[in-house]
Scaffold this motif. Structure first.
Motif, short mmCIF file in Angstrom:
data_model
loop_
_atom_site.label_atom_id
_atom_site.label_comp_id
_atom_site.label_asym_id
_atom_site.label_seq_id
_atom_site.Cartn_x
_atom_site.Cartn_y
_atom_site.Cartn_z
N TRP A 66 23.42 -45.15 11.03
CA TRP A 66 23.06 -43.66 11.19
C TRP A 66 22.96 -42.60 10.04
O TRP A 66 23.66 -41.31 9.95
N ASN A 67 22.39 -43.24 9.22
CA ASN A 67 22.40 -42.32 8.02
C ASN A 67 21.21 -40.65 8.02
O ASN A 67 21.21 -40.20 7.35
N PHE A 68 20.53 -41.51 9.30
CA PHE A 68 19.44 -39.70 9.66
C PHE A 68 20.56 -38.93 10.21
O PHE A 68 19.71 -37.66 10.25
N ALA A 69 21.70 -38.74 10.91
CA ALA A 69 22.62 -37.98 10.73
C ALA A 69 22.11 -35.68 10.48
O ALA A 69 21.96 -35.14 10.93
N PRO A 70 22.76 -36.12 9.10
CA PRO A 70 22.49 -35.25 8.00
C PRO A 70 21.01 -34.22 8.68
O PRO A 70 20.88 -33.40 7.96
N ILE A 71 20.06 -35.22 8.56
CA ILE A 71 18.66 -34.63 9.24
C ILE A 71 18.36 -33.92 9.60
O ILE A 71 18.33 -33.11 9.83
N LEU A 72 18.82 -34.79 11.16
CA LEU A 72 19.50 -33.79 12.44
C LEU A 72 20.49 -32.90 12.57
O LEU A 72 19.94 -32.01 13.14
N ALA A 73 20.86 -32.65 11.36
CA ALA A 73 22.19 -31.50 11.46
C ALA A 73 21.23 -30.23 10.74
O ALA A 73 21.55 -28.69 10.92
N GLY A 74 21.01 -30.91 9.78
CA GLY A 74 19.59 -29.97 9.04
C GLY A 74 18.72 -29.56 8.87
O GLY A 74 18.21 -27.76 9.07
N VAL A 75 17.99 -29.54 10.46
CA VAL A 75 16.61 -29.31 10.64
C VAL A 75 16.25 -28.30 11.42
O VAL A 75 14.99 -27.47 11.22
N GLY A 76 17.10 -28.15 12.38
CA GLY A 76 16.50 -27.49 13.43
C GLY A 76 17.09 -26.01 13.19
O GLY A 76 15.90 -25.24 13.72
N VAL A 77 17.63 -25.50 12.13
CA VAL A 77 17.20 -24.01 12.04
C VAL A 77 16.54 -23.63 11.14
O VAL A 77 16.16 -22.61 10.81
N PRO A 78 16.17 -24.67 10.15
CA PRO A 78 14.87 -24.18 8.98
C PRO A 78 13.77 -23.97 10.04
O PRO A 78 13.31 -22.99 10.12
N LEU A 79 13.51 -25.43 11.20
CA LEU A 79 12.43 -24.76 11.46
C LEU A 79 12.50 -23.71 13.00
O LEU A 79 11.30 -22.81 13.42
N LEU A 80 13.91 -23.11 13.14
CA LEU A 80 13.46 -22.05 14.16
C LEU A 80 13.39 -21.33 12.92
O LEU A 80 12.41 -20.34 13.80
N PHE A 81 14.23 -20.70 11.78
CA PHE A 81 13.55 -19.83 11.23
C PHE A 81 12.18 -19.15 10.96
O PHE A 81 10.84 -18.69 10.83
N GLY A 82 11.60 -20.42 11.18
CA GLY A 82 9.81 -20.89 10.87
C GLY A 82 9.46 -20.51 11.99
O GLY A 82 8.47 -19.84 11.12
N VAL A 83 9.70 -21.15 13.08
CA VAL A 83 8.75 -20.79 13.94
C VAL A 83 9.12 -18.64 14.59
O VAL A 83 8.09 -18.08 15.23
N GLY A 84 10.59 -18.23 14.09
CA GLY A 84 10.83 -17.05 14.67
C GLY A 84 9.36 -16.28 13.59
O GLY A 84 8.89 -15.14 13.57
N THR A 85 9.91 -16.74 12.19
CA THR A 85 9.18 -15.66 10.94
C THR A 85 7.37 -15.80 11.21
O THR A 85 6.27 -14.91 11.34
N VAL A 86 6.58 -16.94 11.82
CA VAL A 86 5.18 -17.10 12.16
C VAL A 86 4.96 -16.47 13.33
O VAL A 86 3.34 -16.82 14.27
N GLY A 87 5.89 -16.60 14.34
CA GLY A 87 5.76 -15.88 16.25
C GLY A 87 4.84 -16.79 16.97
O GLY A 87 4.61 -15.84 17.20
N VAL A 88 5.66 -18.23 16.65
CA VAL A 88 5.20 -19.27 17.39
C VAL A 88 5.04 -19.24 18.75
O VAL A 88 6.48 -19.26 19.29
#
Length: 282
Positions: A219-241
């Motif tokens: 399960w080496n992908f686990a840190p990616i799951l842990a880390g990708v959600g919040v940056p994507l959330l900030f990106g969605v909020g920034t562009v107003g999608v």
């Protein structure tokens, strides 16, 4: 407002949670000092609640969680538990899992607070207390868990992974500092958000290193799951999608929180499982 044994609901909830957390101490210590500690905490809760309301309770839990973590470790060590490398990593793994759950529960339940400006103890006291306690304890456990992650996996991830994990630890400390300062500094929310964003983004990049170098046995992908959600959330909020106001929609926030908590829980599980296996074979 609901009361129990003559106590306001926020104090009652805090005392119940603190009593459960006393399980972190050795059994003999709890038997000897547990009742007195609970009584002292109850008195301090009443004092801080009376003086400063939500701000006082939040600061109290910040101090209490740090003190509980430190003294529980000291008591276990003093009573003969050797804190070797494997044990520290294993405990850090459990801390990361517990922190992820507390953090997610605090954010999700806190989102049901429909009266953001009401004083603590109003109709949404349960939501407010749960959020304050969950976020505070979660952040403390994140720091401890990430320290263990760096201790156990620096060698496998090489110099780049070591630098990324150090940055994740520093970012988690900055985020925790912002959380503690929310009652006194106007820009504290931005400090907390920036620290948490940096922590998760760094974990996502570390996840790429983990996948390439097979840092974990599975399960080496686990840190990616842990880390990708919040940056994507900030990106969605920034562009107003999908929004009108430019803030992220509620469903996106929920997905980000759950994804982050799940990823951190998996990382913590791998840490404690691999440390336990190492301890058995050595």
């Amino acid at each position: 407002m609901r009361q129990s044994y003559g106590l306001p609901a926020p104090i009652d909830l805090s005392i119940r949670l603190y009593t459960l957390l006393l399980a972190a101490y050795p059994g003999r210590f709890r038997a000897e000092y547990g009742h007195h500690m609970a009584q002292v905490f109850r008195d301090v809760c009443r004092r801080d609640y009376r003086r400063r309301g939500l701000a006082g309770m939040t600061l109290l839990w910040a101090r209490t969680s740090l003190d509980l973590l430190r003294t529980a470790l000291e008591e276990h060590i003093e009573r003969g538990i050797e804190m070797n490398r494997e044990k520290f990593i294993r405990w850090s793994g459990w801390a990361l899992m517990a922190g992820a759950v507390l953090f997610a529960v605090g954010l999700i339940i806190g989102s049901f607070d429909s009266f953001d400006m009401d004083p603590i103890g109003g109709v949404d006291a349960f939501y407010e207390i749960t959020q304050a306690v969950g976020l505070t304890l979660g952040q403390v456990l994140f720091v401890f868990g990430l320290l263990g992650l760096r201790t156990g996996y620096t060698g496998r991830s090489r110099s780049l992974g070591a630098r990324l994990l150090l940055l994740a630890v520093i970012s988690s400390i900055v985020s925790f500092g912002g959380l503690l300062a929310m009652s006194s500094i106007e820009a504290a929310w931005q400090i907390w958000a920036a620290g948490f964003l940096a922590m998760t983004l760094t974990l996502a990049v570390f996840g790429i290193v983990a996948v390439r170098r097979r840092v974990f046995s599975r399960w080496n992908f686990a840190p990616i799951l842990a880390g990708v959600g919040v940056p994507l959330l900030f990106g969605v909020g920034t562009v107003g999608v999908g929004t009108v106001s430019g803030t992220a929609p509620e469903w996106a926030s929920l997905v980000a929180v759950v994804l982050t908590a799940f990823g951190l829980s998996v990382v913590g599980y791998r840490m404690q499982a691999e440390a336990s296996r190492t301890a058995v074979t050595t």
